[in-house]
Design an enzyme around this catalytic site. Structure first.
Site, PDB file in Angstrom:
ATOM      1  N   ASN A   5     -23.450 -86.601 -57.688  1.00  0.00           N
ATOM      2  CA  ASN A   5     -24.599 -87.493 -57.594  1.00  0.00           C
ATOM      3  C   ASN A   5     -25.482 -87.224 -56.376  1.00  0.00           C
ATOM      4  OD1 ASN A   5     -21.997 -88.800 -56.633  1.00  0.00           O
ATOM      5  ND2 ASN A   5     -23.521 -89.940 -55.451  1.00  0.00           N
TER       6      ASN A   5
ATOM      7  N   TYR B 282      -8.468 -83.465 -43.687  1.00  0.00           N
ATOM      8  CA  TYR B 282      -9.397 -82.716 -44.555  1.00  0.00           C
ATOM      9  C   TYR B 282      -8.996 -81.235 -44.603  1.00  0.00           C
ATOM     10  CZ  TYR B 282     -13.865 -80.989 -46.387  1.00  0.00           C
ATOM     11  OH  TYR B 282     -14.837 -80.381 -47.146  1.00  0.00           O
TER      12      TYR B 282
ATOM     13  N   ARG C   6     -18.311 -90.914 -59.581  1.00  0.00           N
ATOM     14  CA  ARG C   6     -17.409 -92.060 -59.676  1.00  0.00           C
ATOM     15  C   ARG C   6     -18.221 -93.338 -59.875  1.00  0.00           C
ATOM     16  NH1 ARG C   6     -13.936 -92.333 -54.441  1.00  0.00           N
ATOM     17  NH2 ARG C   6     -16.022 -92.767 -53.687  1.00  0.00           N
TER      18      ARG C   6
ATOM     19  N   LYS D 288      -7.816 -79.078 -47.906  1.00  0.00           N
ATOM     20  CA  LYS D 288      -8.525 -77.882 -48.382  1.00  0.00           C
ATOM     21  C   LYS D 288      -7.622 -76.642 -48.342  1.00  0.00           C
ATOM     22  CE  LYS D 288     -12.406 -79.828 -49.496  1.00  0.00           C
ATOM     23  NZ  LYS D 288     -12.781 -79.952 -50.915  1.00  0.00           N
TER      24      LYS D 288
ATOM     25  N   ASP E 200     -13.795 -90.541 -62.396  1.00  0.00           N
ATOM     26  CA  ASP E 200     -13.068 -90.769 -61.141  1.00  0.00           C
ATOM     27  C   ASP E 200     -11.812 -89.906 -61.216  1.00  0.00           C
ATOM     28  OD1 ASP E 200     -11.529 -91.593 -59.023  1.00  0.00           O
ATOM     29  OD2 ASP E 200     -11.712 -93.743 -59.429  1.00  0.00           O
TER      30      ASP E 200
ATOM     31  N   GLY F 267     -25.974 -84.367 -52.572  1.00  0.00           N
ATOM     32  CA  GLY F 267     -25.509 -83.241 -51.768  1.00  0.00           C
ATOM     33  C   GLY F 267     -25.319 -81.944 -52.527  1.00  0.00           C
TER      34      GLY F 267
ATOM     35  N   LYS G 247     -25.845 -79.975 -44.363  1.00  0.00           N
ATOM     36  CA  LYS G 247     -26.467 -81.261 -44.001  1.00  0.00           C
ATOM     37  C   LYS G 247     -26.310 -82.220 -45.175  1.00  0.00           C
ATOM     38  CE  LYS G 247     -30.315 -79.178 -41.434  1.00  0.00           C
ATOM     39  NZ  LYS G 247     -30.514 -77.877 -42.107  1.00  0.00           N
ATOM     40  N   THR G 248     -25.186 -82.918 -45.245  1.00  0.00           N
ATOM     41  CA  THR G 248     -24.969 -83.899 -46.311  1.00  0.00           C
ATOM     42  C   THR G 248     -24.314 -85.127 -45.697  1.00  0.00           C
ATOM     43  OG1 THR G 248     -22.745 -83.059 -46.782  1.00  0.00           O
ATOM     44  CG2 THR G 248     -24.555 -82.114 -48.083  1.00  0.00           C
TER      45      THR G 248
END
Length: 310
Positions: free
Chosen positions: A42, A229, A65, A233, A90, A44, A267-268
């Site tokens: 939705n 994070y 989601r 990943k 989701d 980025g 940049k998000t």
């Protein structure tokens, strides 16, 4: 560091130029009937990947989601003339995944491309809390696995092969400069691609979460920045290799190629808009991997359209 920044900027300029070169007819294995799914799309990077894939003429399903936000995002692209559809998804909710699969089956029959972009990160700047570690691992690793496993039976069997692209991060590299993994035992296990299994990866993230609960994670040799994070990943990177190996055993005409890529520090909202790369540039390698004409590339890690080491 200046040298590496200059090098990266130069590479990004090259990639931006490459993006302006249209695919020739013999490179285009896809048509308007080719269906791509992008999760968490939705805004980025996800939104930008939907836009670029649709711009290349594919039918793209934008998932999110949050239904309202997703519908709005899809509408923006539809009004721009792109062939984009929307469905709520989701990746943490089994019934949501089942609903989505059922809808795909009824409306499209199959998909050709799955880009796993949905993910969360709760740390910004130098902040490094592990308070939300369970949520981060559940979403970024387990959620990604759940949707992949659900979608594989719906991936079209055709000679170009279907494609799975996982959005990961250089922060999850086993020998990364930016977020060093100092736990040698974990590194050795995850680097041994011949012996690597999903169970080994599951055990690794469980070990991390157990140490978080016990308050001993800081001496566990895990990456020092964006720890939860980075671990999530690292797990997705390892799972991409396991998945690619399993899928490579499929006969010709039923092949599925799986790769992962790092979009860079974009940049998000996820970086608190502190990144140094536009969403357009960040999305580029994912789109490029999804459309690779020479499709027998699998189980690899990319950034700026180049292979990098795990």
């Amino acid at each position: 560091m200046v040298g590496s920044k200059e090098k990266r900027d130069k590479r990004l300029q090259q990639v931006s130029l490459l993006r302006t070169i249209p695919y020739s007819d013999h490179q285009r294995w896809w048509t308007s009937e080719t269906v791509a799914v992008v999760t968490g799309a939705n805004r980025g990077i996800g939104f930008e990947m939907v836009k670029q894939l649709a711009g290349h003429g594919l039918t793209v399903i934008l998932t999110s989601r949050d239904e309202n936000v997703g519908v709005e995002a899809a509408k923006v692209l539809q009004e721009g003339g792109f062939n984009v559809d929307f469905h709520r998804l989701d990746i943490l909710d089994t019934s949501s995944i089942q609903d989505f699969c059922q809808w795909i089956k009824e409306k499209y029959g199959f998909i050709d491309v799955l880009i796993n972009n949905a993910g969360v990160n709760y740390n910004v700047g130098t902040h490094n809390s592990v308070e939300y570690s369970h949520m981060v691992i559940s979403t970024n690793y387990n959620g990604t696995k759940n949707i992949i496993k659900a979608m594989i039976p719906l991936m079209r069997q055709a000679s170009p092969g279907a494609r799975i692209v996982n959005v990961t991060s250089r922060l999850g590299r086993l020998k990364g400069r930016h977020s060093k993994l100092e736990n040698e035992a974990v590194r050795a296990k995850l680097m041994d691609v011949d012996s690597l299994t999903e169970e080994i990866i599951d055990e690794t993230v469980s070990e991390f979460l157990k140490q978080v609960e016990e308050g001993t994670w800081e001496s566990g040799g895990w990456p020092h920045s964006f720890t939860d994070y980075s671990v999530s990943k690292m797990a997705v990177n390892a799972y991409t290799r396991v998945l690619a190996k399993e899928l490579s055993e499929r006969p010709d005409g039923e092949k599925i190629y799986a790769n992962c890529f790092c979009p860079g520090w974009v940049k998000t909202a996820m970086t608190g808009y502190a990144g140094n790369i536009s969403a357009e540039d960040g999305a580029d390698t994912g789109v490029w991997l999804a459309l690779l004409p020479d499709q027998a590339i699998t189980g690899k890690f990319f950034a700026e359209r180049r292979e990098i080491s795990f």
